[in-house]
Design a protein around this motif. Structure first.
Motif, mmCIF file in Angstrom:
data_model
loop_
_atom_site.group_PDB
_atom_site.id
_atom_site.type_symbol
_atom_site.label_atom_id
_atom_site.label_comp_id
_atom_site.label_asym_id
_atom_site.label_seq_id
_atom_site.Cartn_x
_atom_site.Cartn_y
_atom_site.Cartn_z
ATOM 1 N N LYS A 177 37.905 4.550 17.275
ATOM 2 C CA LYS A 177 37.146 3.679 16.370
ATOM 3 C C LYS A 177 38.089 2.693 15.696
ATOM 4 C CE LYS A 177 33.264 6.520 14.950
ATOM 5 N NZ LYS A 177 32.646 7.043 13.709
ATOM 6 N N PHE A 178 37.500 1.604 15.193
ATOM 7 C CA PHE A 178 38.307 0.515 14.622
ATOM 8 C C PHE A 178 37.694 0.014 13.309
ATOM 9 C CE2 PHE A 178 38.803 0.570 19.151
ATOM 10 C CZ PHE A 178 40.148 0.346 19.360
ATOM 11 N N HIS A 179 38.562 -0.527 12.485
ATOM 12 C CA HIS A 179 38.042 -1.242 11.321
ATOM 13 C C HIS A 179 37.421 -2.542 11.794
ATOM 14 C CE1 HIS A 179 40.862 1.249 8.737
ATOM 15 N NE2 HIS A 179 39.687 1.388 8.168
ATOM 16 N N VAL A 180 36.277 -2.871 11.229
ATOM 17 C CA VAL A 180 35.597 -4.111 11.577
ATOM 18 C C VAL A 180 35.356 -4.897 10.295
ATOM 19 C CG1 VAL A 180 33.510 -5.146 12.543
ATOM 20 C CG2 VAL A 180 34.485 -3.104 13.605
ATOM 21 N N GLY A 185 40.184 -10.198 17.872
ATOM 22 C CA GLY A 185 40.626 -8.815 17.999
ATOM 23 C C GLY A 185 41.961 -8.622 18.667
ATOM 24 N N PHE A 216 35.011 -5.781 4.691
ATOM 25 C CA PHE A 216 34.826 -4.818 5.775
ATOM 26 C C PHE A 216 33.352 -4.514 5.997
ATOM 27 C CE2 PHE A 216 39.279 -4.172 4.898
ATOM 28 C CZ PHE A 216 39.786 -4.017 6.184
ATOM 29 N N LEU A 217 33.034 -4.291 7.249
ATOM 30 C CA LEU A 217 31.667 -3.917 7.618
ATOM 31 C C LEU A 217 31.361 -2.525 7.079
ATOM 32 C CD1 LEU A 217 29.102 -4.456 9.361
ATOM 33 C CD2 LEU A 217 30.315 -3.364 11.267
ATOM 34 N N LYS A 218 30.120 -2.359 6.592
ATOM 35 C CA LYS A 218 29.675 -1.036 6.136
ATOM 36 C C LYS A 218 28.708 -0.437 7.143
ATOM 37 C CE LYS A 218 30.095 -2.412 1.326
ATOM 38 N NZ LYS A 218 29.400 -2.693 0.051
ATOM 39 N N ARG A 237 44.996 -2.342 12.456
ATOM 40 C CA ARG A 237 44.150 -2.922 13.479
ATOM 41 C C ARG A 237 42.778 -3.194 12.913
ATOM 42 N NH1 ARG A 237 43.423 -2.842 19.386
ATOM 43 N NH2 ARG A 237 42.300 -4.810 19.623
ATOM 44 N N VAL A 238 42.404 -4.456 12.884
ATOM 45 C CA VAL A 238 41.086 -4.844 12.383
ATOM 46 C C VAL A 238 40.464 -5.835 13.353
ATOM 47 C CG1 VAL A 238 39.799 -5.923 10.513
ATOM 48 C CG2 VAL A 238 41.851 -4.616 9.984
ATOM 49 N N ILE A 239 39.255 -5.550 13.761
ATOM 50 C CA ILE A 239 38.491 -6.505 14.544
ATOM 51 C C ILE A 239 37.723 -7.351 13.538
ATOM 52 C CG2 ILE A 239 36.741 -6.813 16.327
ATOM 53 C CD1 ILE A 239 39.246 -5.158 17.159
#
Lengths: 226, 226
Positions: B7-10, B79, B46-48, B88-90
């Motif tokens: 999984k990634f931070h978005v 990305g 950041f996306l929730k 790492r953030v998309i």
DNA sequence: GCAAAAGTGTTGAACTTACACCCATGT
DNA sequence: ACATGGGTGTAAGTTCAACACTTTTGC
């Protein structure tokens, strides 16, 4: 850093356009995994930590077609909460243009892949149909002002083939004389001595897209436009 | 499902364009958090789990400007592995068009936000400059064929204002007579009785964009084009 | 009365569209 | 010899670009 924030699954999905010298088509796979096993889908895959998202798209495209160095452009990200009922996935859609005569039939048999004419697409899983519709519109816009149509043809092609391609992309017929005039006037095609005899008795001259000439002209304010 | 995948931070980042009746500008914030604290940046967040990505972009825009129901379009996802050195953030970039006279100066002071002319942008963190350049090109293309320029103006505007706006967007001057002819010939503007006296002694007539008329014409094959 | 911006038409050039016949070849 | 698709030019219509003067008003 950022530890307090949620993480998400990130995937890429590829909209693969191909032209078989007759029709513009889309390459889909029959899913043999859950969820939605057995239904038609775009080829996709999850992003890995070790790769950029563009690289992920290249990998996914390579897995299905065995092709590299292909025209591949990001469409956009899709991230509705409920787009995949099996879990929250942010999917980044890419579209690719390939000469569909050239791809690896062996590999794609493994994935149960087949080509569909754009106006007889199967039902697709999730929001893949939305992605495809958007990709078609993007392709039309891009092709109008950038010389990317050639990506769908073999390196050497005839003007009737090129015209047919553009007619497929834009969904309307062009006048043969006007089309040739316009394309040739740009001066970005090299006429070869050879003829292609596939399409007719008489045979049609083969041409090649001259990228160097195109780049040079771009620097002088030239604008490609169909 | 999907548990074996990473999984990634978005995040979403907003490229906010505004027009102050003179110049096309970009709204940036001075980061007061790490990494890159103190440098200029796009507004992001950041996306929730609880929101679609479009909603995240709306939220971020609202946080900074206090505005809702704003023109907001996704640009694309960014990305690369190393784009943010802190992890790492998309990032999914959106661009917004607002009437910069109308936004909430109170809130934006909290964020240490300011407007920058497009040709005097500050250094921006990460790959934000790449996003902005792409957004500018997208804005130019969109404005050429869709009536979104009006999003940057107040509801009532004069033709000289409109022309100035397009000149800012495209970076070149238009002939006053030809511009008026073209815009008015489309029949999508309603001329009002009132005049705006801000810009001159004589005053210029105010106009409104008529979305209903535009939609009706679109259904009849009309195409907006500047 | 003058400075400053708003408003208004015409003409030539460039481009786009429509259109019909001959050519080369394999069978 | 004929069927099939490849190749070619011109004229009318439309669109685009260039251009200069008058109007209104606040000071």
């Amino acid at each position: 850093m950022y530890r307090k924030n949620k993480k998400f699954h990130v995937a890429v999905d590829c909209i693969i356009f191909g032209f078989d010298r007759q029709e513009l088509k889309l390459l889909c796979i029959k899913r043999d995994f859950e969820p939605e096993k057995g239904r038609w889908s775009l080829m996709g895959g999850f992003l890995k930590e070790s790769e950029d998202i563009d690289q992920a798209a290249e990998r996914v495209l390579y897995q299905l077609t065995g092709l590299e160095h292909i025209y591949l452009e990001q469409l956009q990200a899709y991230g509705k909460r409920e787009r995949d009922p099996a879990g929250r996935v942010i999917s980044i859609a890419y579209y690719a243009l390939i000469d569909s005569v050239r791809f690896d039939k062996q590999i794609s048999r493994t994935y149960d892949a087949s080509w569909f004419s754009l106006d007889h697409l199967p039902d697709l899983v999730f929001d893949h149909r939305v992605m495809v519709d958007k990709a078609i519109r993007r392709l039309q816009r891009r092709c109008r002002t950038q010389p990317i149509g050639f990506e769908l043809l073999p390196e050497k092609f005839t003007l009737p083939q090129l015209q047919l391609l553009y007619e497929e992309i834009f969904g309307r017929a062009f006048d043969k004389r006007n089309f040739r005039k316009k394309i040739l006037a740009m001066g970005i095609l090299n006429k070869l001595e050879e003829k292609d005899k596939e399409g007719s008795r008489k045979g049609a001259y083969l041409y090649q897209f001259d990228k160097d000439k195109y780049d040079a002209m771009m620097n002088n304010g030239f604008n490609f436009e169909i």
